[in-house]
Design an enzyme around this catalytic site. Structure first.
Site, PDB file in Angstrom:
ATOM      1  CB  CYS A  44      -0.924   0.002   1.214  1.00 50.51           C
ATOM      2  SG  CYS A  44      -0.051   0.110   2.784  1.00 50.51           S
ATOM      3  CB  CYS A  47       3.905  -0.768   2.573  1.00 45.75           C
ATOM      4  SG  CYS A  47       2.687  -1.543   3.643  1.00 45.75           S
TER       5      CYS A  47
END
Length: 116
Positions: A44, A47
């Site tokens: 995502c 991250c």
């Protein structure tokens, strides 16, 4: 009457949807002991932001360390992490559940490397 009815059959379900085969778990446990820096997360934006901050921190520290981005849920669960993104330095989870800034990441990496 509910006194003499059949008991409901309990179903056991794994946190990863029953994809935890013994071979997958063995591989995940072996990956935990490897040294280096890992970002745990499914890919995502948070991250990816953590990975970018880690890269910048390593560049400032002058460390030429590879960063592994672990997206496999079984491997993430093997670290005991349930909230991503997470940062692992030399097999030890040092941060989870938040995106670190470059300076914060730098100090965490230095501290983790000094402890080993």
């Amino acid at each position: 009457m509910g006194l003499f009815s059949k008991k409901k059959k309990e179903t056991k379900s794994c946190c990863c949807g029953d994809n935890c085969t013994p071979a997958a778990m063995k591989q995940a446990e072996a990956a935990k002991t490897a040294s280096g820096i890992k970002v745990l997360g499914l890919g995502c934006a948070k991250c990816n932001a953590l990975e970018k901050a880690i890269r910048e921190a390593l560049a400032e520290l002058g460390m030429d360390t590879t960063i592994d981005h672990v997206t496999d849920f079984a491997q993430i669960a093997a670290y005991g992490v349930m909230t991503t993104p997470a940062l692992v330095v030399d097999g030890k989870v040092v941060s989870y559940g938040k995106v670190l800034g470059k300076d914060e990441a730098k100090s965490i990496i230095q501290k983790a490397r000094a402890d080993t």
